[in-house]
Design a protein around this motif. Structure first.
Motif, PDB file in Angstrom:
ATOM      1  N   GLU A  13     -34.075 -34.305  -3.533  1.00 42.88           N
ATOM      2  CA  GLU A  13     -32.863 -34.731  -4.510  1.00 42.88           C
ATOM      3  C   GLU A  13     -33.068 -35.371  -5.824  1.00 42.88           C
ATOM      4  O   GLU A  13     -32.211 -35.181  -6.791  1.00 42.88           O
ATOM      5  N   SER A 136     -27.579 -30.559  -1.728  1.00 44.15           N
ATOM      6  CA  SER A 136     -26.514 -29.418  -2.462  1.00 44.15           C
ATOM      7  C   SER A 136     -26.988 -29.919  -4.076  1.00 44.15           C
ATOM      8  O   SER A 136     -27.598 -30.280  -4.481  1.00 44.15           O
ATOM      9  N   GLY A 137     -26.202 -28.785  -4.716  1.00 43.20           N
ATOM     10  CA  GLY A 137     -26.206 -28.923  -6.095  1.00 43.20           C
ATOM     11  C   GLY A 137     -25.617 -30.166  -6.878  1.00 43.20           C
ATOM     12  O   GLY A 137     -25.669 -30.245  -8.208  1.00 43.20           O
ATOM     13  N   SER A 141     -28.188 -35.096  -0.214  1.00 45.33           N
ATOM     14  CA  SER A 141     -28.769 -34.603   1.037  1.00 45.33           C
ATOM     15  C   SER A 141     -27.421 -34.264   2.090  1.00 45.33           C
ATOM     16  O   SER A 141     -26.575 -35.235   1.942  1.00 45.33           O
ATOM     17  N   THR A 144     -26.000 -30.313   8.473  1.00 42.14           N
ATOM     18  CA  THR A 144     -24.827 -29.257   9.185  1.00 42.14           C
ATOM     19  C   THR A 144     -25.455 -28.646  10.274  1.00 42.14           C
ATOM     20  O   THR A 144     -26.468 -28.619  10.529  1.00 42.14           O
ATOM     21  N   LEU A 161     -25.466 -20.824   4.706  1.00 44.98           N
ATOM     22  CA  LEU A 161     -26.408 -20.996   4.133  1.00 44.98           C
ATOM     23  C   LEU A 161     -27.360 -19.439   4.181  1.00 44.98           C
ATOM     24  O   LEU A 161     -28.169 -19.039   3.401  1.00 44.98           O
ATOM     25  N   LEU A 168     -26.419 -21.970  -2.769  1.00 49.42           N
ATOM     26  CA  LEU A 168     -25.834 -23.058  -2.419  1.00 49.42           C
ATOM     27  C   LEU A 168     -26.443 -24.260  -2.237  1.00 49.42           C
ATOM     28  O   LEU A 168     -25.702 -25.336  -2.394  1.00 49.42           O
ATOM     29  N   SER A 169     -27.540 -24.270  -1.758  1.00 45.22           N
ATOM     30  CA  SER A 169     -28.324 -25.311  -1.604  1.00 45.22           C
ATOM     31  C   SER A 169     -29.776 -25.308  -1.194  1.00 45.22           C
ATOM     32  O   SER A 169     -30.319 -24.149  -1.165  1.00 45.22           O
ATOM     33  N   ARG A 394     -19.263 -21.448  -3.689  1.00 48.35           N
ATOM     34  CA  ARG A 394     -20.195 -21.819  -4.455  1.00 48.35           C
ATOM     35  C   ARG A 394     -19.963 -23.173  -5.099  1.00 48.35           C
ATOM     36  O   ARG A 394     -20.954 -24.038  -5.136  1.00 48.35           O
ATOM     37  N   SER A 396     -18.236 -25.519  -4.373  1.00 52.77           N
ATOM     38  CA  SER A 396     -18.083 -26.694  -3.629  1.00 52.77           C
ATOM     39  C   SER A 396     -19.499 -27.094  -3.256  1.00 52.77           C
ATOM     40  O   SER A 396     -19.519 -28.356  -2.934  1.00 52.77           O
ATOM     41  N   PHE A 397     -20.681 -26.412  -3.249  1.00 57.78           N
ATOM     42  CA  PHE A 397     -21.737 -26.885  -3.194  1.00 57.78           C
ATOM     43  C   PHE A 397     -22.639 -27.138  -4.374  1.00 57.78           C
ATOM     44  O   PHE A 397     -23.481 -28.045  -4.298  1.00 57.78           O
ATOM     45  N   ASP A 398     -22.197 -26.406  -5.602  1.00 56.81           N
ATOM     46  CA  ASP A 398     -23.329 -26.554  -6.739  1.00 56.81           C
ATOM     47  C   ASP A 398     -22.262 -25.923  -7.731  1.00 56.81           C
ATOM     48  O   ASP A 398     -22.404 -25.047  -8.719  1.00 56.81           O
TER      49      ASP A 398
END
Length: 413
Positions: A13, A136-137, A141, A144, A161, A168-169, A394, A396-398
């Motif tokens: 993180e 995530s980006g 943390s 899922t 993933l 993505l993470s 992508r 939405s994650f990063d």
């Protein structure tokens, strides 16, 4: 190169948040064995998760294992093998093909999502991924999935993933389904079939009631006369094409089904039989594409991985080999083609992609020089609608493209 070795998810993180603040993207690695796949990344900062290497929990009776992402794949396979269990999707070991040390990690296995011959029956890596902890980006943390096989709560984000190549993470821990190893395996070998006839034989076998767990075809080759990785099974200097079909299960069942399948395939020729250890060696050679190994006769040639409808495989592979002067082998009953093609600045990308598109498939350049990877799209260009959806996922994650920027596309970064 600034390498940041993390000890736990909290470290991850902090590293990601610092990267966001400094707008410095990160390359995520375990031991870096798959660095040669994809495009060179637009960064000089490396997030190294190799110290996250613990087995958190293993419950053989429940058929689940929870591992940190940096856990060495070879050690994990040895651990579950000792309990007579396996990953049913047969993860590919890319080390022989890429000419790298065999230092793959669990995180790399999931991020690449490359499944072996049993993919046609057992599904891919994502089908065996029950849950994940990741960062995530955004530097947050998240968790899922879960630790049960029947998990139906909310969106199954962990499936995204698998095959995301770390874009993505940063996975820190994963829970995977394991399966009992079959008591016995039998492989039928048919010799001398051309690609189209072999495709028919594999289709007949896979459509039969005999529960075939793998079907592959190695055409006759002027390049592979030593049959790299296969000489013990097929004989030194074996000149004939080889079509192979695997049956697994309890010994009596596998033997009985092999006999029945041999009768079904009689129109294609007389099948010979190999068992257990010899059969396992053959299928691990096919899984890891040993005929095209970096140490072999075709080690300097670029290698493509083409996925297409199985019925189209033989025609696609035959035409591609003829057009380019290359060499192909087929797995997944014709649905997966590994193609080693003579060196060329564009690695024959226009021909490969045109053939793959015409068949409704896609092609990934798994092995190529750095120069070629700068000039050619390694991953198959997506149709506009799918590309837009992929980009929304992508983002939405990063949103800042901090993680593995530029790995999947040449234009990013």
């Amino acid at each position: 190169m600034d390498t940041l070795k993390v000890r736990d998810a909290k470290d991850v993180e902090e590293v990601v948040r610092a990267a966001i603040a400094s707008e410095q993207p990160l390359e995520i690695i375990g031991h870096g064995g798959k660095r040669g796949i994809g495009h060179a990344m637009a960064t000089n900062a490396v997030l190294d998760v190799s110290a996250l290497n613990a087995v958190t929990a293993y419950e053989p009776n429940e058929l689940i294992i929870t591992l940190q992402a940096g856990a060495p794949l070879a050690d994990v396979l040895a651990l579950i093998d000792a309990k007579n269990q396996q990953f049913a999707f047969e993860p590919v070991n890319t080390a022989p093909l890429l000419g790298t040390p065999a230092t793959g990690t669990i995180g790399g296995m999931i991020a690449a999502g490359l499944a072996g011959p049993r993919r046609i029956r057992a599904g891919g890596a994502r089908d065996h991924l029950l849950g994940a902890h990741a960062v995530s980006g955004f530097g947050d943390s998240f968790k899922t999935g879960g630790k049960v096989v029947k998990n139906v709560t909310g969106y199954d984000l962990c499936k995204l993933l698998a095959g995301s190549w770390g874009t993505l993470s940063v996975m820190t821990e994963v829970t995977l389904k394991v399966m009992p190893k079959p008591e016995a395996e039998r492989t039928l070998l048919l010799r001398g079939l051309d690609d189209a006839t072999a495709n028919k034989a594999m289709t007949a076998a896979l459509g039969s009631p005999f529960d075939v767990s793998a079907a592959a075809h190695l055409p006759k080759s002027a390049f592979r006369t030593g049959a790299e990785g296969l000489s013990d099974i097929v004989g030194q200097g074996e000149a004939k094409a080889l079509t192979v079909l695997r049956l697994e299960g309890i010994t009596a069942s596998a033997a009985h089904r092999a006999g029945s399948l041999r009768q079904l395939l009689a129109p294609f020729g007389t099948a010979t039989l190999i068992e257990d250890v010899a059969s396992a060696a053959l299928w691990s050679a096919i899984r890891d594409v040993l005929p095209f190994a970096a140490s072999g006769a075709l080690g300097a040639w670029p290698v493509w991985r083409i996925v297409c409808p199985p019925a189209s495989g033989a025609a696609l592979g035959t035409q591609l080999a003829r057009e380019t002067g290359g060499d192909v082998i087929y797995d997944w009953g014709g649905g997966l083609i590994w193609a080693a093609l003579p060196p060329k600045p564009d690695a024959h990308a226009p021909a490969v992609r045109a053939r793959a598109n015409a068949a409704g498939g896609h092609a990934t350049l798994i092995r190529a020089t750095d120069d070629v990877r700068r000039e050619v799209d390694v991953f198959h260009p997506q149709a506009p609608g799918i590309a837009a959806l992929s980009e929304r996922v992508r983002a939405s994650f990063d949103p800042k493209i901090i993680l593995n920027r530029g790995r999947l596309t040449r234009s990013a970064g």
